[in-house]
Design an enzyme around this catalytic site. Structure first.
Site, PDB file in Angstrom:
ATOM      1  N   THR A   1       2.577   3.366  -6.717  1.00  0.00           N
ATOM      2  CA  THR A   1       2.736   3.824  -5.338  1.00  0.00           C
ATOM      3  C   THR A   1       2.128   5.219  -5.249  1.00  0.00           C
ATOM      4  O   THR A   1       1.493   5.691  -6.202  1.00  0.00           O
ATOM      5  CB  THR A   1       4.226   3.829  -4.920  1.00  0.00           C
TER       6      THR A   1
ATOM      7  N   ILE B   1       0.859  -1.185   0.000  1.00  0.00           N
ATOM      8  CA  ILE B   1       0.000   0.000   0.000  1.00  0.00           C
ATOM      9  C   ILE B   1       0.892   1.230   0.000  1.00  0.00           C
ATOM     10  O   ILE B   1       1.853   1.308   0.774  1.00  0.00           O
ATOM     11  CB  ILE B   1      -0.912   0.042   1.259  1.00  0.00           C
ATOM     12  N   CYS B   2       0.583   2.188  -0.853  1.00  0.00           N
ATOM     13  CA  CYS B   2       1.276   3.472  -0.854  1.00  0.00           C
ATOM     14  C   CYS B   2       2.796   3.254  -0.972  1.00  0.00           C
ATOM     15  O   CYS B   2       3.257   2.477  -1.792  1.00  0.00           O
ATOM     16  CB  CYS B   2       0.890   4.245   0.399  1.00  0.00           C
ATOM     17  N   THR B   3       3.584   3.903  -0.095  1.00  0.00           N
ATOM     18  CA  THR B   3       5.041   3.778  -0.180  1.00  0.00           C
ATOM     19  C   THR B   3       5.565   2.472   0.400  1.00  0.00           C
ATOM     20  O   THR B   3       6.777   2.273   0.471  1.00  0.00           O
ATOM     21  CB  THR B   3       5.735   4.961   0.515  1.00  0.00           C
ATOM     22  N   GLY B   4       4.672   1.576   0.769  1.00  0.00           N
ATOM     23  CA  GLY B   4       5.103   0.216   1.075  1.00  0.00           C
ATOM     24  C   GLY B   4       5.773  -0.417  -0.138  1.00  0.00           C
ATOM     25  O   GLY B   4       6.581  -1.334  -0.002  1.00  0.00           O
TER      26      GLY B   4
END
Length: 497
Positions: free
Chosen positions: A156, A136-139
């Protein structure tokens, strides 16, 4: 908030067909849905993350029938997310069982883990086993540091999207991207969208749709600032004022990863051995390091990045040889210094006779390419090219009078020899029409249609915002001065703002 939940009940809404989880060797195969069997889902959490990256998907994944959701941390002790919410893992990484799905959330705390061997190994092992990894996102950047993005399509958060190539990923502008057993989402709230996709993969569409109805997921945002394409310029400027330091830190980390992940001068394999400090030994070391560094340069994102890598080479490695007179020489560092000097010299020789005027031309061309790439997503979303947009813009300015084909070609920003084919495609899309006036049947006039005008109106705001984002470093005075200088370079009369 003690975040833990076990879901083991059978759901009455799904008559699930038989099937098994498919663990594939190819990461690029489309995943197949699992219809039954118990699922173990793990959510990796850490201090200063964005809790909604975890709690949003948790709301969906915890409703998957016949599944267990485990909240996994480096340690089992509680911690706070970036806004102060307390999270408590169920288990530590070292206690984690084999998972069917690993969720990797993002947030500011992600940067601390980019060099954490335990976290990176845990994430990579999950992907290598053929199980699903869901970022998720900057994961996604954390997954990149674990080495699982190379050659994969990924997305991202929009503000970190430009960093994906540093980790070997193929960037895709989408809220959810699926590449084999790796699923990635755009920023924060896109994690909910991705969770439904994941649920569909694991249990089928019917289960995903039932959960969607259960939590009444039917978003209607009150504003239209959820993407840089739709947000107002002042909103984008405010974002970058707050995000600037984080952006710089993430970019530095991405560049560092790119330089270390590829063969470079900072890596000295154990196979590098020379005996003594004879000319032959020194030449051997020089050629070995030069060849290695040239391969590294070929893999760098740009010559600028490569030069920066060479300038920052660590000279802490050693291959010290003692001379008969008792003095010592470090063959490795001597060779590194020679490689730097040689590559710099070769680069200057390749440039030949150089002038600042050439720098201007190169800078203008790079800037044009930068702006073109920056605006391309807006055109792509509406199914037209920048050249087609340019034609529509010209015809809108012409009004009801229309323009002959050659006049359109003369007014194009980029000269296009195939203007007739360009107009053919626009006419097929019913965005323009062509007519022969009764008073001059030899002439063909082009007009913009109502759908063409509607499309331009739809593009106006997102394109304006995109351009404002691209040029956010320039204030009004800077923009006016840039326009003046470019007009002067083209020999045109200065325009008035």
């Amino acid at each position: 908030m003690a975040a833990s939940l076990t879901v083991a009940s059978q759901s009455s809404f799904a008559m699930l067909a038989t099937g098994t989880l498919s663990h594939r060797n190819s990461f690029h195969d489309q995943p197949k849905a699992v219809k039954n069997g118990h699922l173990t889902i793990g959510c990796l959490v850490y201090p200063r993350q964005d809790q909604i990256d975890f709690t949003g998907p948790f709301e969906v994944l915890s409703r998957i029938p016949n599944s267990t959701v485990l909240v996994i941390g480096k340690e089992k002790s509680s911690f706070r997310d970036v806004k102060g919410l307390i999270l408590t893992p169920d288990i530590a990484i070292k206690e984690a069982p084999q998972l069917d799905l690993l969720l990797v959330s993002g947030g500011l705390g992600q940067q601390v883990l980019m060099d954490d061997p335990e976290v990176l190994s845990f994430t990579k092992n999950q992907a290598d086993s053929g199980r699903y990894v869901f970022s998720i996102c900057t994961g996604a950047l954390l997954c990149g540091a674990a080495g699982i993005l190379r050659g994969r399509r990924a997305t991202t958060h929009w503000a970190a999207h430009n960093l994906l190539p540093y980790y070997g990923a193929i960037p895709v502008k989408s809220r959810v991207v699926i590449d084999g057993n790796y699923i990635s989402t755009a920023g924060v709230t896109a994690g909910l969208d991705g969770s439904f996709k994941v649920t569909s993969i694991l249990r089928g569409d019917a289960v995903a749709e039932e959960i969607q109805l259960d939590i009444e997921y039917a978003p209607e945002p009150p504003f239209h600032s959820g993407t840089p394409e739709t947000a107002l310029p002042e909103v984008i400027r405010a974002f970058f004022e707050n995000y600037g330091a984080v952006k710089e830190s993430r970019e530095a980390e991405a560049r560092r990863f790119a330089s270390v992940a590829q063969p470079s001068l900072t890596q000295k394999p154990s196979s590098f051995r020379v005996a003594g400090d004879s000319p032959a030994a020194q030449e051997s070391a020089f050629q070995w390091i030069k060849n290695l560094s040239m391969r590294a340069l070929a893999m760098m994102c740009s010559w600028t990045e490569a030069q920066r890598s060479l300038r920052n080479v660590s000279v802490g490695r050693s291959n010290i040889s003692t001379r008969p007179d008792g003095t010592t020489i470090d063959i490795y560092n001597v060779a590194v210094a020679r490689v730097k000097a040689t590559l710099d010299t070769e680069a200057k020789q390749k440039r030949g006779v150089h002038s600042r005027q050439q720098d201007v031309v190169a800078s203008v061309l790079r800037t044009a390419n930068y702006l073109d790439r920056f605006c391309a997503p807006v055109f792509d979303q509406h199914g037209i090219t920048s050249q087609q947009f340019n034609v529509l813009r010209i015809l809108r300015g012409a009004g009801f009078e229309g323009l002959p084909t050659l006049d359109i070609a003369d007014r194009m920003i980029e000269q296009t020899p195939g203007i007739t084919r360009l107009l053919d495609r626009l006419e097929q899309k019913r965005l323009v029409r062509r007519e022969r006036p009764a008073e001059n049947r030899r002439q063909v006039l082009c007009y913009i249609t109502k759908p063409g005008l509607d499309l331009l109106q739809e593009l106006d705001i997102p394109l304006r915002n995109r351009v404002s984002q691209a040029l956010h470093r320039l204030d009004v005075a800077g923009i006016e001065e840039l326009i003046r200088l470019l007009e002067l370079a083209r020999g045109e009369q200065p325009s008035r703002s």
